[in-house]
Scaffold this motif. Sequence first.
Motif, short mmCIF file in Angstrom:
data_model
loop_
_atom_site.label_atom_id
_atom_site.label_comp_id
_atom_site.label_asym_id
_atom_site.label_seq_id
_atom_site.Cartn_x
_atom_site.Cartn_y
_atom_site.Cartn_z
N ALA A 132 0.83 -1.20 0.00
CA ALA A 132 0.00 0.00 0.00
C ALA A 132 0.87 1.25 0.00
O ALA A 132 1.95 1.27 0.59
CB ALA A 132 -0.92 0.02 1.21
N LEU A 134 0.53 4.85 1.44
CA LEU A 134 -0.31 5.51 2.42
C LEU A 134 -0.66 6.94 1.99
O LEU A 134 0.13 7.63 1.37
CB LEU A 134 0.40 5.59 3.76
N THR A 202 -9.93 0.39 6.97
CA THR A 202 -9.24 0.82 5.75
C THR A 202 -10.23 1.33 4.72
O THR A 202 -10.03 2.38 4.10
CB THR A 202 -8.43 -0.34 5.17
N TYR A 208 -5.31 4.34 2.18
CA TYR A 208 -4.38 4.06 1.10
C TYR A 208 -4.69 4.86 -0.16
O TYR A 208 -5.84 4.95 -0.59
CB TYR A 208 -4.42 2.56 0.72
N GLU A 211 -3.28 0.39 -3.46
CA GLU A 211 -3.12 -0.85 -2.71
C GLU A 211 -3.17 -2.05 -3.64
O GLU A 211 -3.73 -1.99 -4.74
CB GLU A 211 -4.20 -0.99 -1.63
#
Length: 239
Positions: A132, A134, A202, A208, A211
């Motif tokens: 991922a 971020l 998430t 993210y 991802e």
Amino acid sequence: MTGPAVVTMHLWGVPARAVPRAVAHMATDRGPLRATPGLRFAKLLGTGSGRTFTARDADLRRWGLLAVWDDAAAASAFEQGPVPGRWRRFSAEEWVARLEPLAARGRWSGQEPFGHPRPRAWEGPVAAITRARLVLRRAARFWAAVPPVSADLHRTAGLRLALGIGEAPVGLQGTFSVWDSGSALNAFAYRRTAHVAVVDRTAREGWYAEELFARFAVRSTSGTLDGVDPLGSAASGRP
């Protein structure tokens, strides 16, 4: 991408005195990799414990290379080539897994490196890669959520190996794990409370910017990590 991908993961353990050489190779090997015949995708990786996914997890004595190949012949030719050869000259050990994608979704650096494999059953060890990028303004919440999941992961039956992986110490986070079976991986991914809760957060909180999740059949392994092959003779599954 056409044809099934052949994926390799190299992990090198280096003595403390060789850490500067390993760091240098993370930069200087990029050019030779780009010129490697049959190479579709490659990432030179740092590794760590994955306990918090912050810089303090980093293991400067273990480095990796994830590569996707046109075919097995290209992967085999690379094994005898200059890039692995240079690493072997200063590494204390090397472990190599040859993998076949079973499922993949998402992108890595804007690409879909493992294609779109048709889901199928596999009786044997499996590996999983998560990666991922971020959203930095949300990174603190991600980092706070990681330790309980990591602690639970290392208590899960069927886990043979779990590492944090990344192209950079902060912001580009991933995991590489190896399991006795697909059912062992599923038990962690879908039935462990801590992991299920983080997956839900998430999606809701948008941690993210990019991802990827992928699962692989472990076709073969060779070499050692910390003196042993994490799978031993177990890498002999069948479709």
